[in-house]
Design a protein around this motif. Structure first.
Motif, PDB file in Angstrom:
ATOM      1  N   MET A  59       0.769  -1.095   0.085  1.00  0.00           N
ATOM      2  CA  MET A  59       0.058  -0.153   0.085  1.00  0.00           C
ATOM      3  C   MET A  59       0.856   1.328   0.186  1.00  0.00           C
ATOM      4  N   GLN A  60       2.156   1.095  -0.359  1.00  0.00           N
ATOM      5  CA  GLN A  60       2.897   2.333  -0.508  1.00  0.00           C
ATOM      6  C   GLN A  60       3.097   3.038   0.597  1.00  0.00           C
ATOM      7  N   CYS A  61       3.489   2.517   1.980  1.00  0.00           N
ATOM      8  CA  CYS A  61       3.540   3.389   3.163  1.00  0.00           C
ATOM      9  C   CYS A  61       5.017   3.860   3.230  1.00  0.00           C
ATOM     10  N   GLY A  62       5.802   3.050   2.796  1.00  0.00           N
ATOM     11  CA  GLY A  62       7.117   3.564   2.698  1.00  0.00           C
ATOM     12  C   GLY A  62       7.938   3.036   3.869  1.00  0.00           C
ATOM     13  N   VAL A  63       7.358   2.117   4.995  1.00  0.00           N
ATOM     14  CA  VAL A  63       8.294   1.700   6.141  1.00  0.00           C
ATOM     15  C   VAL A  63       9.377   0.794   5.645  1.00  0.00           C
ATOM     16  N   CYS A  64       9.386   0.063   4.723  1.00  0.00           N
ATOM     17  CA  CYS A  64      10.307  -0.731   4.328  1.00  0.00           C
ATOM     18  C   CYS A  64      11.692   0.228   4.084  1.00  0.00           C
ATOM     19  N   GLN A  91       0.287   9.236  12.065  1.00  0.00           N
ATOM     20  CA  GLN A  91      -0.870   8.559  11.854  1.00  0.00           C
ATOM     21  C   GLN A  91      -0.854   7.018  11.786  1.00  0.00           C
ATOM     22  N   CYS A  92      -1.855   6.388  11.902  1.00  0.00           N
ATOM     23  CA  CYS A  92      -1.634   4.712  11.760  1.00  0.00           C
ATOM     24  C   CYS A  92      -0.748   4.119  12.491  1.00  0.00           C
ATOM     25  N   ALA A  93      -0.753   4.691  13.990  1.00  0.00           N
ATOM     26  CA  ALA A  93       0.314   4.028  14.913  1.00  0.00           C
ATOM     27  C   ALA A  93      -0.404   2.802  15.318  1.00  0.00           C
ATOM     28  N   GLY A  94      -0.237   1.663  14.588  1.00  0.00           N
ATOM     29  CA  GLY A  94      -0.878   0.498  14.794  1.00  0.00           C
ATOM     30  C   GLY A  94      -1.954   0.305  14.128  1.00  0.00           C
ATOM     31  N   SER A  95      -2.649   1.091  13.694  1.00  0.00           N
ATOM     32  CA  SER A  95      -3.815   0.823  12.755  1.00  0.00           C
ATOM     33  C   SER A  95      -3.380   0.504  11.395  1.00  0.00           C
ATOM     34  N   ARG A  96      -4.096  -0.143  10.713  1.00  0.00           N
ATOM     35  CA  ARG A  96      -3.859  -0.632   9.314  1.00  0.00           C
ATOM     36  C   ARG A  96      -2.542  -1.367   9.205  1.00  0.00           C
ATOM     37  N   ASP A  97      -2.404  -2.211  10.247  1.00  0.00           N
ATOM     38  CA  ASP A  97      -0.975  -2.683  10.250  1.00  0.00           C
ATOM     39  C   ASP A  97      -1.440  -4.511  10.653  1.00  0.00           C
ATOM     40  N   GLU A  98      -0.914  -5.282   9.766  1.00  0.00           N
ATOM     41  CA  GLU A  98      -1.361  -6.754  10.258  1.00  0.00           C
ATOM     42  C   GLU A  98      -0.447  -7.112  11.240  1.00  0.00           C
ATOM     43  N   ASN A  99       0.454  -6.425  11.928  1.00  0.00           N
ATOM     44  CA  ASN A  99       1.131  -6.838  12.989  1.00  0.00           C
ATOM     45  C   ASN A  99       0.349  -6.359  14.470  1.00  0.00           C
ATOM     46  N   HIS A 100      -0.352  -5.293  14.117  1.00  0.00           N
ATOM     47  CA  HIS A 100      -1.082  -4.779  15.135  1.00  0.00           C
ATOM     48  C   HIS A 100      -2.775  -4.811  15.043  1.00  0.00           C
ATOM     49  N   LEU A 101      -3.108  -3.607  14.571  1.00  0.00           N
ATOM     50  CA  LEU A 101      -4.830  -3.565  14.226  1.00  0.00           C
ATOM     51  C   LEU A 101      -4.949  -3.640  12.799  1.00  0.00           C
ATOM     52  N   PRO A 102      -5.305  -4.697  12.410  1.00  0.00           N
ATOM     53  CA  PRO A 102      -5.517  -4.831  10.811  1.00  0.00           C
ATOM     54  C   PRO A 102      -6.201  -3.593  10.275  1.00  0.00           C
ATOM     55  N   PRO A 145       1.612  30.395  17.954  1.00  0.00           N
ATOM     56  CA  PRO A 145       1.374  30.744  16.448  1.00  0.00           C
ATOM     57  C   PRO A 145       2.516  30.655  15.699  1.00  0.00           C
ATOM     58  N   ASP A 146       3.736  30.148  16.331  1.00  0.00           N
ATOM     59  CA  ASP A 146       4.800  29.880  15.545  1.00  0.00           C
ATOM     60  C   ASP A 146       5.313  28.674  15.388  1.00  0.00           C
ATOM     61  N   CYS A 147       4.590  27.686  15.935  1.00  0.00           N
ATOM     62  CA  CYS A 147       4.692  26.160  15.934  1.00  0.00           C
ATOM     63  C   CYS A 147       4.352  25.683  14.620  1.00  0.00           C
ATOM     64  N   ASP A 148       5.299  24.795  14.145  1.00  0.00           N
ATOM     65  CA  ASP A 148       5.162  24.305  12.946  1.00  0.00           C
ATOM     66  C   ASP A 148       4.767  22.485  13.367  1.00  0.00           C
ATOM     67  N   VAL A 149       3.857  22.249  12.383  1.00  0.00           N
ATOM     68  CA  VAL A 149       3.389  21.149  12.873  1.00  0.00           C
ATOM     69  C   VAL A 149       3.325  20.088  11.563  1.00  0.00           C
ATOM     70  N   SER A 150       3.846  18.997  11.685  1.00  0.00           N
ATOM     71  CA  SER A 150       3.900  17.939  10.509  1.00  0.00           C
ATOM     72  C   SER A 150       2.845  16.747  10.617  1.00  0.00           C
ATOM     73  N   ILE A 151       2.079  16.401  10.012  1.00  0.00           N
ATOM     74  CA  ILE A 151       1.244  15.009  10.030  1.00  0.00           C
ATOM     75  C   ILE A 151       1.683  14.075   9.070  1.00  0.00           C
ATOM     76  N   PHE A 152       2.135  13.186   9.437  1.00  0.00           N
ATOM     77  CA  PHE A 152       2.874  11.995   8.817  1.00  0.00           C
ATOM     78  C   PHE A 152       1.656  10.907   8.444  1.00  0.00           C
ATOM     79  N   PHE A 153       1.644  10.718   7.198  1.00  0.00           N
ATOM     80  CA  PHE A 153       0.081   9.757   6.963  1.00  0.00           C
ATOM     81  C   PHE A 153       0.541   8.716   5.912  1.00  0.00           C
ATOM     82  N   ILE A 154      -0.393   7.723   5.866  1.00  0.00           N
ATOM     83  CA  ILE A 154      -0.393   6.781   4.812  1.00  0.00           C
ATOM     84  C   ILE A 154      -1.322   7.316   3.566  1.00  0.00           C
ATOM     85  N   ASP A 155      -2.457   7.502   4.240  1.00  0.00           N
ATOM     86  CA  ASP A 155      -3.500   8.000   3.446  1.00  0.00           C
ATOM     87  C   ASP A 155      -4.456   8.902   4.431  1.00  0.00           C
TER      88      ASP A 155
END
Lengths: 194, 422
Positions: free
Chosen positions: A26-31, B251-262, B284-294
Motif C-alpha cells: 500500500m506504498q507506506c514506505g516503512v520498508c 498516523q496509523c500508529a498501530g492501525s492498518r497494520d497486520e502486526n497490530h490492528l489490521p 502561532p509559531d509552531c510548525d506541525v507535521s502530519i505523517f500519514f499513509i492516506d
C-alpha cells in the motif's frame, strides 16, 4: 507519458518467486526507512514495487537494490501488509540474473562462488572462497582485491578464525548434492516452496 | 441491593459513555425501564476526557450535561457506577445478568467539600489523565464528574490513611466498611456499549512510546489540551515542561497494520487534524507535521481537511515513519521515513511526537460468553439469529461521537423490539 502497460507487472506476479505478494503493497514506505542499506540503494523496496506496477522492466531488473538486500528482516517484520519483502527482493534478483540482467556483478559473482563451494564440499572455506571470488576477474584484480583485505585476513588468522589447512568435504556430501539438485529441479518447476 | 426490581421487560445498558447514555435515554424516554452500569466511578466515558469535538471544535461537556439532565429527570433510568457485568445467561427476552459493584467507600452524603483530599497524603497516578499527573487517593474523578461524588482508592481503605480521611469528613460520607457487592438482574434485552481502549502504543516498538517521554498518544494530547487536564490546557512537553516549536503527528500508529490492528480506526485522521488546530491556536509559531499513509476524511469531514490544509504551518507528509530516536540531552526526537511522494529520505527533528493510536473494542468478557456474533477483529456484528444483545457505538466499529449516538439510538430500538416480541 505513455499509456499504462501492465505486462511487466503481470510477468512479475506470475514468474518471480513471491512476485504476487507485491499486490499487497500500500506504498507506506516503512520498508524504505527501516532498511540499513537504503542510502546505498538506487530504489527503495517500495519504489521497486511501484516501478513494477508502472511497467519499468529495465529499471527494476537492472536495479542495484534487488541485489543489495542482506536479509536483515527489519522491513519484513514491520511491513503492515506482511509482505515477505526479502523473499520478493531475492526472487527479483534471481529473475534478473536468469534474464541476463546483472545489477551488481560482484554480488552475483560472490553468490555464485558461494553456492559452488557449498555444492562442492558442503561447507564454506573462507580462504578458498575469497581466493576464487577475488580472482574471478583476473590475476591483477585478484591480487588487488586480496591486498585490500589482507589486514582483516591476517587478524582473522591470528585470532584462529581462519584455519591454515583447507577445509575437508562434509561426510554426507553425496546426500547434500542430491537435496540441492532436487531443490533446483523444484525451483525450475516454479515451486516457491524450496 | 435488593431494591433493584427488574423484569424481562427491562433493558440493561452496559457502559456509561456517550453510546450507553444515549441508548439508555432513548429507551427510557420511549417508556421502558432501563438499568445502566458503568465501570468507572463517573459517567461520560471517553467523551468526558475530550477537549473539543471535530469538526465543529466545540467542547463535549455541554452535550454531556444535557444528557445528564435528561437522566436526572427520568425515573425510568437507574444507573450504577463502579459496576461491571460478571455473567450473562438466558436468551432474548429472558436474561439473567450478574452485576458486581466495587466499593467506592464514599456514600451519598458526600458534598464534595474536599476535606478528605486535603488530609490524604497518599498519591496515585491520575487515571483520568493517563497518569500524566498525580491525584490523592481520596479524590473527585474529574471536575465535571457525574455523579458528583468523591471516591477512595481501595489501596488506602483499610489503612490509617483511610481512617484519617474518614475522620476528616464532617458529613459521615466515608464508609470504610463498604465491600464488593453482587446482585442479579432479570432483563429482556441488553445493549453492549462498553466502548474502546486506545491501542497500547508501546507495542509499536520502533516509536519508543513509554521509553521516550516526549512521545505521547492522541488521547494524552487531548488531556494536555483540556482546561481540566494536568497542565490546565497548556500543551507542554512531558520531559521538561517546556513549550513546543515543532510537533509531529504519526498516523496509523498501530492501525492498518497486520502486526497490530489490521483495520482502519476511522477517526484518527480527523482527531490529529483537530489536535493540530489546538497546537496552532496556542503557538502561532509552531510548525506541525502530519505523517500519514492516506488521509481518510470521509464525506463532509473533507471540508475540515481542506480547512486545515490551508494553514501554512501545518504540513502533510505522505510517509509511514519507521523509526524514532531520542536526543537524550534535549529530549528532541528524530523521525526517519521515506516521503512516498518525492522518494526522499526523511530525517526531521521534533519537540513533541503524537502517536495517532487506534481503537480496540471492549468485548463481552463474561465466561461463558453469551450468544453474539463478532467480526474477525472482535467488533460486535448484528445477526438476526442471535437477537437480544446489541452492540452500540465503538464496540461495533471504530467511529466518532456523532455516529455512536446514531448507532446507540438504533440499538435502543432493537432492544425495545426484543422486549415487544415477547
Amino acid at each position: 507519458m505513455g499509456s499504462y502497460d501492465p505486462s511487466f507487472a503481470k510477468e512479475v506476479f506470475e514468474n518471480v518467486d513471491f512476485g504476487d505478494e507485491i499486490k499487497m503493497c500500500m506504498q507506506c514506505g516503512v520498508c524504505a526507512a527501516s532498511c540499513p542499506l537504503s542510502l546505498q540503494m538506487d530504489h527503495s523496496p517500495r519504489q521497486i514495487f511501484t516501478l513494477i506496477r508502472a511497467g519499468k522492466r529495465e529499471e527494476v531488473l537492472g536495479s542495484q537494490a534487488i541485489m543489495l538486500c542482506t536479509s536483515c528482516y527489519t522491513c519484513e517484520v514491520r511491513c503492515p501488509r506482511k509482505i515477505p519483502v526479502i523473499d520478493v527482493m531475492h526472487g527479483l534478483a534471481n529473475y534478473a540474473l536468469k534474464h541476463d540482467f546483472v545489477p551488481r556483478k560482484d554480488t552475483a559473482n560472490f553468490g555464485g562462488k558461494f553456492w559452488d563451494q557449498i555444492y562442492r564440499i558442503g561447507r564454506i572455506d573462507e580462504k578458498d572462497l575469497s581466493r576464487r571470488y577475488f580472482f574471478a576477474e583476473g590475476i591483477i584484480e585478484g591480487i588487488k582485491g586480496l591486498l585490500g583485505f589482507s589486514d582483516i585476513g591476517l587478524r582473522l588468522f591470528l585470532h584462529k578464525r581462519i584455519k591454515p589447512l583447507p577445509e575437508r568435504k562434509i561426510k554426507g556430501i553425496i546426500s547434500l548434492r542430491k537435496m540441492l539438485d532436487k531443490a533446483e529441479k523444484m525451483r525450475g518447476r516454479g515451486g516457491a516452496s524450496v | 441491593m435488593s431494591d433493584i426490581q427488574t423484569t424481562n421487560q427491562s433493558i440493561l445498558v452496559v457502559g456509561g459513555g456517550m453510546s450507553g447514555i444515549t441508548a439508555a435515554l432513548e429507551a427510557a424516554e420511549a417508556g421502558y425501564d432501563v438499568v445502566l452500569v458503568e465501570k468507572n466511578p463517573y459517567l461520560g466515558g471517553r467523551v468526558a476526557q475530550l477537549h473539543q469535538y471535530f469538526p465543529k471544535l466545540c467542547p463535549p461537556n455541554c452535550g454531556l450535561e444535557i444528557n445528564f439532565k435528561r437522566m436526572r429527570i427520568n425515573p425510568k433510568i437507574r444507573f450504577f457506577t463502579m459496576a461491571e457485568v460478571e455473567k450473562i445467561s438466558g436468551e432474548e427476552g429472558d436474561y439473567d445478568v450478574g452485576i458486581k459493584i466495587s466499593p467506592r467507600y464514599v456514600n451519598e452524603k458526600c458534598t464534595c467539600c474536599g476535606k478528605c483530599t486535603e488530609v490524604c497524603e497518599v498519591e496515585l497516578g491520575n487515571p483520568f489523565n493517563f497518569g500524566m499527573d498525580k491525584i490523592k487517593a481520596a479524590y473527585l474523578p474529574h471536575e465535571f464528574a457525574f455523579p458528583m461524588r468523591y471516591v477512595m482508592d481501595p489501596s488506602i481503605a483499610g489503612t490509617e490513611e483511610g481512617k484519617k480521611c474518614h475522620d476528616a469528613c464532617e458529613y459521615g460520607a466515608i464508609d470504610l466498611d463498604m465491600s464488593e457487592t453482587h446482585f442479579d438482574l432479570k432483563v429482556g434485552a441488553i445493549v453492549w456499549a462498553a466502548g474502546w481502549e486506545p491501542y497500547d502504543a508501546s507495542k509499536v516498538e520502533y516509536y519508543g512510546f513509554g521509553e521516550y517521554k516526549n512521545v505521547i498518544t492522541n488521547v494524552m494530547l487531548e488531556r494536555l489540551a483540556s482546561f481540566n487536564g494536568p497542565t490546565e490546557g497548556k500543551i507542554l512537553r512531558p520531559s521538561d515542561g517546556k513549550t513546543v516549536k515543532t510537533v509531529a503527528f504519526i498516523q496509523c500508529a498501530g492501525s492498518r497494520d497486520e502486526n497490530h490492528l489490521p483495520y482502519c480506526s476511522g477517526i484518527c485522521c480527523l482527531a490529529s487534524m483537530k489536535q493540530a488546530t489546538y497546537i496552532r491556536e496556542q503557538y502561532p509559531d509552531c510548525d506541525v507535521s502530519i505523517f500519514f499513509i492516506d488521509i481518510r476524511a470521509l464525506d463532509r469531514l473533507e471540508d475540515f481537511y481542506t480547512k486545515v490544509q490551508e494553514d501554512e504551518k501545518i504540513t502533510f507528509i505522505k510517509s509511514k515513519i519507521a523509526n524514532i530516536t531520542e536526543d537524550e540531552e534535549t529530549g528532541a526526537l528524530m523521525l526517519e521515513g521515506e516521503n512516498t511522494n518525492t522518494g526522499e529520505q526523511i530525517r526531521m527533528n521534533f519537540d513533541l511526537v503524537v502517536l495517532a493510536t487506534g481503537m480496540v473494542p471492549n468485548k463481552i468478557n463474561t465466561a461463558p460468553s453469551p450468544n453474539v456474533s463478532c467480526d474477525e477483529y472482535g467488533f460486535l456484528t448484528y445477526d438476526p439469529e442471535k437477537a437480544g444483545i446489541y452492540g452500540a457505538g465503538c464496540v461495533r466499529r471504530p467511529t466518532d461521537v456523532a455516529s455512536s449516538v446514531q448507532d446507540a439510538t438504533a440499538a435502543a430500538l432493537k432492544a425495545i423490539q426484543s422486549i415487544a416480541r415477547r
